[in-house]
Design an enzyme around this catalytic site. Sequence first.
Site, PDB file in Angstrom:
ATOM      1  CE  LYS A  73       8.284 -16.747  17.690  1.00 27.43           C
ATOM      2  NZ  LYS A  73       8.470 -15.415  17.158  1.00 27.43           N
TER       3      LYS A  73
ATOM      4  NE  ARG B 254      14.720 -16.258  19.303  1.00 33.17           N
ATOM      5  CZ  ARG B 254      14.442 -15.178  20.247  1.00 33.17           C
ATOM      6  NH1 ARG B 254      14.658 -15.168  21.293  1.00 33.17           N
ATOM      7  NH2 ARG B 254      12.700 -14.851  20.568  1.00 33.17           N
TER       8      ARG B 254
ATOM      9  NE  ARG C 178       3.373  -9.465  22.843  1.00 36.71           N
ATOM     10  CZ  ARG C 178       4.434 -10.090  21.990  1.00 36.71           C
ATOM     11  NH1 ARG C 178       3.488 -11.468  21.448  1.00 36.71           N
ATOM     12  NH2 ARG C 178       5.242 -10.193  22.435  1.00 36.71           N
TER      13      ARG C 178
ATOM     14  NE  ARG D  58       6.578  -9.937  26.119  1.00 40.24           N
ATOM     15  CZ  ARG D  58       6.699 -11.096  25.286  1.00 40.24           C
ATOM     16  NH1 ARG D  58       6.032 -11.815  24.497  1.00 40.24           N
ATOM     17  NH2 ARG D  58       7.656 -10.990  24.663  1.00 40.24           N
TER      18      ARG D  58
ATOM     19  NE  ARG E 237      11.582  -8.725  21.479  1.00 40.19           N
ATOM     20  CZ  ARG E 237       9.455  -8.448  21.746  1.00 40.19           C
ATOM     21  NH1 ARG E 237       9.322  -7.483  22.514  1.00 40.19           N
ATOM     22  NH2 ARG E 237       9.735  -9.776  21.960  1.00 40.19           N
TER      23      ARG E 237
END
Length: 369
Positions: free
Chosen positions: A193, A268, A307, A313, A325
């Site tokens: 996204k 969401r 990533r 992160r 998640r």
Amino acid sequence: MIKLHDKYFKPFVSAKEIDAALQRMANEIAADVGDEIPVFVGVLNGSFMVVSDFVKKYPKPCEVTFIKLASYEGVKSSDDIQRLIGLTQDLTGRTVIILEDIIDTGKTLAEIHRIFKNENVKALKIATLFYKPEAYKKDFKLHYIGIEIPNKFIVGYGLDYDGLGRDLPEVYQIKQTQHMTNLVLFGPPGAGKGTQAEFLKEKYNLVHISTGDVFRYNMKNDTALGMLAKSFIEKGQLVPDQVTIDMLNAEVEKNADANGFIFDGFPRTNAQAEALDKLMDSKDSQINAMIALEVDDEVLVKRLLERGKTSGRKDDADETVIRNRIKVYYDETAILKDYYAAQDKYFGVDGIGGIEEITERLSTVINKL
Ligand code: IMP
Ligand code: MG
């Protein structure tokens, strides 16, 4: 929605709400004047409906008369107010209650005060159905106020736009049509996204609002919002609705002149989608489409772990957190597909392939909106 001359108006105050406000004012005034018989003075043209409905609700004897003075054209309050017509009755010693449809800048009201100065009335009171506090520039006391409204042009129930609209039984507010393209970019974590939003915002000149990025910025800088968000995000949970909605509202307002927005990571839940619709509606705009990137679970896990090696992160480093998640996404948020599909605004796009290829697929959808 209605159209008068060149402008659009949306429903704003219902006949029922007007009725309740007038009833409340009638009761209040009746209680205040006691045994006296007041003279209600309507200010034409706008107040004819207010006066008619008001006196029917007034529970005690009263007198009614009208004056006319305003010259008001278009959508802005005019500077030169004309002289008064119609005050023929002797009002010496009487309690006079002005009945106004609307008080905007207060210029009309100043004129009324000037004229009544020489009438030797016992008391001059002001009652108005609508009042725009942000526009009001005078100090005259307003004794009875029906409904306070924002500083936007309204029509209906006696109020006109260049002659039209006085006959409407309810009140409409002007619609400041904004030609925004607002997209909700949807998809599980790792679907790409953020990457795609970067390209789309350039291409269509949109403002990209990633709730995740805004939260991470706040967390990095240890703001109050950041610390609050941190406790949820690190466990792979969603941040509570109200926190997110407040933040989003601020971001949208910061960019009020934008061509449109790309919402990424929001909404969401159904509640958030409804809140977003409300927010857009308050800006006289709307969500045009939800575009969802569709990517297989195992591909997502692999992408996110990759990533995590460079992004720093925490929620990308741990496979259990990642899977949670993704699960949260499907459990709680895939529901939104139905929400937007019901409005014919849902578009699924294959999210596997080269970045450019995917951008191309997204553009095909956007160009058709
Ligand atoms: P003011 O003198 O600025 O307080 O404005 C009062 C007059 O302006 C009213 O009697 C209306 O004729 C007109 N007016 C002010 N605001 C509106 C509005 O939103 N719609 C229609 N007329 C308005
Ligand atoms: Mg008026």
